[in-house]
Design a protein around this motif. Structure first.
Motif, mmCIF file in Angstrom:
data_model
loop_
_atom_site.group_PDB
_atom_site.id
_atom_site.type_symbol
_atom_site.label_atom_id
_atom_site.label_comp_id
_atom_site.label_asym_id
_atom_site.label_seq_id
_atom_site.Cartn_x
_atom_site.Cartn_y
_atom_site.Cartn_z
ATOM 1 N N TYR A 99 3.529 -3.271 -3.725
ATOM 2 C CA TYR A 99 4.285 -3.974 -2.693
ATOM 3 C C TYR A 99 3.370 -4.470 -1.580
ATOM 4 O O TYR A 99 3.604 -5.524 -0.996
ATOM 5 N N HIS A 100 2.341 -3.668 -1.283
ATOM 6 C CA HIS A 100 1.361 -4.068 -0.263
ATOM 7 C C HIS A 100 0.092 -3.248 -0.464
ATOM 8 O O HIS A 100 0.156 -2.016 -0.556
ATOM 9 N N GLU A 141 5.945 -4.777 6.933
ATOM 10 C CA GLU A 141 5.094 -5.657 6.137
ATOM 11 C C GLU A 141 5.581 -5.720 4.686
ATOM 12 O O GLU A 141 5.490 -6.755 4.033
ATOM 13 N N MET A 142 6.093 -4.617 4.186
ATOM 14 C CA MET A 142 6.616 -4.559 2.823
ATOM 15 C C MET A 142 8.003 -5.196 2.706
ATOM 16 O O MET A 142 8.463 -5.481 1.601
ATOM 17 N N ASN A 327 -6.116 -9.871 3.032
ATOM 18 C CA ASN A 327 -4.852 -9.481 3.646
ATOM 19 C C ASN A 327 -5.045 -9.068 5.106
ATOM 20 O O ASN A 327 -5.732 -8.083 5.376
#
Length: 367
Positions: A99-100, A141-142, A327
Motif C-alpha cells: 500500500y505504501h 498516505e495509505m 516517494n
C-alpha cells in the motif's frame, strides 16, 4: 404522601435505568484479527495488552483477539479494518508495504534503517524523535481509515535456520530461503539469495516438503513454538534484515472516534506500557528457549559469516535510497530517522558496547 413516594420511587427507577443505559452505551468490544496463529507469543502479549485496556477502563473497552483468517484472509486484514468488517487488526506494519513503501520504515526498517538504529533506539525515535506523528500520517498516505498503535518491538531477529553450516555468502546462496515480505526480503534477492516470502504458519510445512531449504521467522522462542528445530539444526542469531521489528494494533478510525477521551487515553497508555513489557518478556523467554534448543534439541548455534554484513548493508542502503528518490513521504520518514541517528546512535552504540562486552564476558566465563 403516598403519591409523592410513588413519584419519587418512579423517578429513582428512571434515573437508575438511564444510568444503566449510559453504562451499557460506553461498553465497546473491539474484535482484533491477528495475522498469526493463536498459539504465537505475540498473541500472548496482545492478550496482556487487552487486559490492561480493560482494567484501565473498568471493563468498558473489551479487546477480543481473533486468530488469523477468522473473518477475512490474512492478506485482507488491513482492508477489513479500514472498511469496518472487523474493528481491529494485529500485524507487522511492513506487511502493508504494497500500500505504501514507507510502511517498512515503521514495521521493519531494513538494516536498522541503514543508519544503525536498533530496536531500543527505534522506540526513542518513535516516542521522542517525531516517529509517532509520522506513523499517524502513514495511514492518511495509505488512504486508510485507521488509528494504529505500536505494541511489540523485537529484535534483532535471528538470521535463521539452515540444513548445513554456512561459512560464506557463497554457501548462503545455495539455499531457497524464507524471508519477510517487502524490502527486507527484496534486499536478500538483491544479494543473490533465492528469497521466498510466506506467512509464518506456512514455513514449517514448506520446510518439511522441501519447498524451501532454510528459513527465518523471528527469535528462539517464537521459532521454537513454530517447530523449526524439528527440521533444521543449524541456527544463526546475527542478522541485519530485521534488527528492528514492530507488531502493531490497528483500530478502525470510526470506532476510535466513538471512544471517550478516557478510553482513548487508556489504549494509548496500555500501548506505551506494552512497548516495555514486550522487550522484557522477549529477553527472558528467548533466553530460556535458546538454552532449551541447544541443550535438548540438538540445535547448533553458529556465528554469521562476516561477508554477509557488508553485502546486506550495501544492498539495503541502495534500496532505501531508491525508494526515497521515488516517494516524498518515504523520504520524509527516512530523513527523520537519519536526523535522529546523527544525534542518538553514536551515544547509544558506544554505550551498547559496554553491555555487549559485559554479556559476552559472562557467556565465555561459563564455557
Amino acid at each position: 404522601m403516598v403519591r409523592r413516594l410513588l413519584v419519587g420511587f418512579g423517578c429513582l427507577i428512571a434515573i437508575t435505568m438511564l444510568t444503566a443505559g449510559l453504562t451499557l452505551a460506553k461498553t465497546v468490544k473491539i474484535r482484533v484479527q491477528s495475522v498469526i496463529p493463536a498459539k504465537a507469543d505475540e498473541v500472548t502479549m496482545l492478550n496482556q495488552f487487552g487486559k490492561d485496556v480493560s482494567d484501565l477502563t473498568n471493563g468498558e473497552v473489551q479487546i477480543e483477539v481473533l486468530p488469523a483468517g477468522a473473518v477475512v484472509g490474512v492478506k485482507e486484514t488491513l482492508e477489513a479494518v479500514d472498511k469496518g468488517l472487523v474493528e481491529g487488526g494485529f500485524a507487522w506494519t511492513h506487511y502493508w508495504s504494497g500500500y505504501h513503501p514507507a510502511a517498512m520504515l515503521f514495521g521493519s526498517p531494513v538494516a536498522g534503517a541503514g543508519v544503525g538504529i536498533d530496536n531500543i533506539a527505534f522506540i526513542s525515535w518513535f516516542m521522542y524523535g517525531g516517529g509517532r506523528e509520522l506513523y499517524d500520517q502513514l495511514w492518511t498516505e495509505m488512504g486508510m481509515n485507521i488509528k494504529g498503535f505500536m505494541l511489540q518491538p523485537v529484535g534483532p531477529e535471528a538470521l535463521g535456520w539452515f540444513k548445513e553450516p554456512i561459512t560464506s555468502m557463497e554457501d548462503f546462496r545455495k539455499y531457497r530461503f524464507r524471508t519477510p515480505p517487502g524490502i527486507p526480503g527484496q534486499t536478500y534477492k538483491d544479494i543473490g539469495i533465492a528469497a521466498v516470502a510466506m506467512g509464518g504458519g506456512d514455513i514449517l510445512p514448506a520446510l518439511e516438503k522441501g519447498v524451501i531449504d532454510a528459513a527465518e521467522w523471528c527469535c528462539p522462542k517464537p521459532d521454537s513454538v513454530f517447530g523449526f528445530q524439528k527440521v533444521l539444526k543449524h541456527y544463526y542469531l546475527q542478522g541485519l534484515h530485521q534488527v528492528v521489528v514492530n507488531a502493531d494494533i490497528y483500530i478502525n478510525g470510526d470506532v476510535w472516534k466513538k471512544l471517550t477521551p478516557h478510553q482513548q487515553k487508556a489504549i494509548e497508555v496500555a500501548a506505551n506500557a506494552s512497548l516495555m513489557k514486550s522487550l522484557a518478556y522477549r529477553i527472558y523467554e528467548n533466553g530460556k528457549a535458546l538454552k532449551d534448543l541447544t541443550e535438548n534439541h540438538g540445535v547448533i548455534l553458529h556465528d554469521t559469516p562476516q561477508d554477509y554484513f557488508k553485502a546486506y548493508m550495501e544492498a539495503a542502503k541502495a534500496t532505501l535510497e531508491k525508494n526515497a528518490a521515488k516517494n516524498p513521504f518515504f523520504k520524509k520518514v527516512w530523513d527523520s530517522q537519519k536526523a535522529f541517528a546523527d544525534v542518538a546512535v553514536p551515544f547509544w552504540a558506544g554505550a551498547q558496547m559496554s553491555n555487549a562486552n559485559l554479556g559476552m564476558a559472562f557467556s565465555k566465563s561459563k564455557k
